[in-house]
Design an enzyme around this catalytic site. Structure first.
Site, PDB file in Angstrom:
ATOM      1  N   GLU A  86       0.885  -1.114   0.180  1.00 29.71           N
ATOM      2  CA  GLU A  86      -0.140  -0.007   0.010  1.00 29.71           C
ATOM      3  C   GLU A  86       1.076   1.258   0.044  1.00 29.71           C
ATOM      4  O   GLU A  86       0.533   2.261  -0.457  1.00 29.71           O
ATOM      5  CB  GLU A  86      -0.978  -0.145   1.270  1.00 29.71           C
ATOM      6  CG  GLU A  86      -1.776   0.972   1.345  1.00 29.71           C
ATOM      7  CD  GLU A  86      -3.086   1.041   0.127  1.00 29.71           C
ATOM      8  OE1 GLU A  86      -3.073   0.194  -0.598  1.00 29.71           O
ATOM      9  OE2 GLU A  86      -3.740   1.919  -0.098  1.00 29.71           O
ATOM     10  N   ASP A  87       1.856   1.268   0.774  1.00 33.55           N
ATOM     11  CA  ASP A  87       2.735   2.540   1.108  1.00 33.55           C
ATOM     12  C   ASP A  87       4.071   2.672   0.419  1.00 33.55           C
ATOM     13  O   ASP A  87       4.557   3.637   0.681  1.00 33.55           O
ATOM     14  CB  ASP A  87       2.726   2.773   2.421  1.00 33.55           C
ATOM     15  CG  ASP A  87       1.346   2.957   3.276  1.00 33.55           C
ATOM     16  OD1 ASP A  87       0.482   3.550   2.358  1.00 33.55           O
ATOM     17  OD2 ASP A  87       1.158   2.710   4.440  1.00 33.55           O
TER      18      ASP A  87
END
Ligand code: MN
Length: 382
Positions: A86-87
């Site tokens: 996700e990051d």
């Protein structure tokens, strides 16, 4: 904190993590956990949390919570890597190549859940619940990592803006705490509820905390037994006061005691009834308060004998009797089941899968997602 201090601090935390996993899983692949940490640390390097801490402290915290639930090494590794897709720049293929398909699947499942927001219109919300259930049906470990993730975020919620805090706290009370309850993981449920309660109603939280602290001394004098966990659960006290319109005294003057019997299996079960017999011979039971969750367990697998007696000085004393195994189930629910029965963690014929299947059946029968949401809510809050 200097960079060197921060690195030393992280190294301590990794060692603490490995040691706590080793305590319940002596054959743990330590190298795997270290490798997962190194990859997460490399991928998140330079990112900071709102608190100013290095981002890596978050996945480390989540992995430590998973270790407290005694989860397997793949889950611990996936917890360390849970925000990487996700990051950061790392993608699923790289994870699969480095850590194998199982860990990659867990991280992918958590990433999907992270992308779901429960704060949309009702229609969208129902759709989100559905996605969550589908994710859970594939591997319950995904939801356990997500619960640990939410708990760690709730512990550090003070750094968010007021509005965001309230939103996360409501979501925690409406979705995550009931889910932890459904899975029978009371250790998580209590802390999630108390943190959400503290965020939403700080003054009421302080009030109850104060009242509990004032009573603690006489309570501890009366009953020199293990009452940890129960005493900290401020939200349930508030909830009972609010829903049943009772006074603090009516709820809290009820002193509680827990008896744990040592033997396992059928012998342990017999010992539970034996202990109950001794208790009732010693103190008169209060009519209508005996509950046999040993013969008839609760939906989430909870087992214990409950009774209330007129204890010392005639004061009501609530007593729970259970075996050590039942106690682990009461605190860690589905996670304890995974510990005792390693086959139980994936799709199989266990109670958990049955529940998920039932939800899926409701899902296809209800064409209107709002109906589905209503059914699901009823089931989670039952
Ligand atoms: Mn996270």
């Amino acid at each position: 904190m200097t960079v060197v201090d921060a690195e030393r601090h992280q190294n301590d935390l990794v060692n603490e993590l490995i040691a706590s996993v080793e305590a319940y899983n002596p054959g743990v692949d330590k190298e795997l956990i270290r490798r997962a940490f190194d990859e997460a640390e490399r991928a998140h390097r330079g990112q900071v949390r709102r608190s100013g801490e290095p981002f890596i402290n978050h996945p480390l915290g989540v992995a430590l919570i998973c270790a407290q639930l005694h989860l397997d090494e793949q889950t611990i590794a996936a917890a360390l890597l849970h925000d990487v897709i996700e990051d950061t720049e790392t993608d699923l293929d790289e994870l699969r190549a480095a850590f194998g398909p199982d860990i990659a699947l867990l991280v992918e499942g958590v990433t999907k859940l992270t992308r779901i927001s429960f704060q949309s219109r009702e229609q969208a919300e129902a759709e989100n619940y559905r996605k969550m259930i589908v994710a859970m049906a594939q591997d319950v470990r995904v939801i356990l990592i997500k619960l640990a993730d939410r708990l760690h975020n709730m512990r550090t919620i003070e750094y968010l803006g007021k509005q965001k805090q309230a939103q996360k706290a409501r979501e925690t009370l409406e979705v995550y705490a009931p889910l932890a309850h459904r899975l029978g993981i009371h250790a998580l449920k209590w802390e999630l509820e108390d943190l959400a309660f503290q965020t939403l109603h700080p003054r009421k939280y302080e009030e109850i905390k104060q009242m509990v602290a004032e009573r603690r001394t006489d309570r501890e004098e009366l009953v020199p037994a293990d009452i940890s966990g129960r005493a900290k659960h401020f939200f349930s006290i508030y909830d009972k006061m609010a829903k049943k319109g009772r006074e603090f005294n009516e709820i809290y003057d009820l002193t509680a005691m827990r008896v744990i019997v040592e033997r396992k299996g059928d012998e342990g079960t017999r010992d539970c009834y034996g202990a109950l017999g001794l208790i009732h011979a010693l103190w008169k039971p209060m009519p209508g308060r005996f509950k046999d969750y040993v013969a008839m367990p609760k939906f989430n697998g909870y087992r214990a004998l409950h009774t209330t007696v007129f204890g010392p000085e005639g004061r009501p004393l609530e007593i729970q009797v259970r075996t050590r195994e039942m106690h682990a189930t009461a605190e860690y629910g589905v996670a304890a089941h995974m510990l005792f029965n390693k086959q139980g963690r994936k799709q199989g014929d266990d109670e958990w899968t049955t529940w998920v299947k039932q939800l899926m059946e409701v899902d296809s029968a209800e064409s209107d997602p709002r109906e589905f949401l209503k059914t699901l809510r009823t089931d989670l809050f039952e």
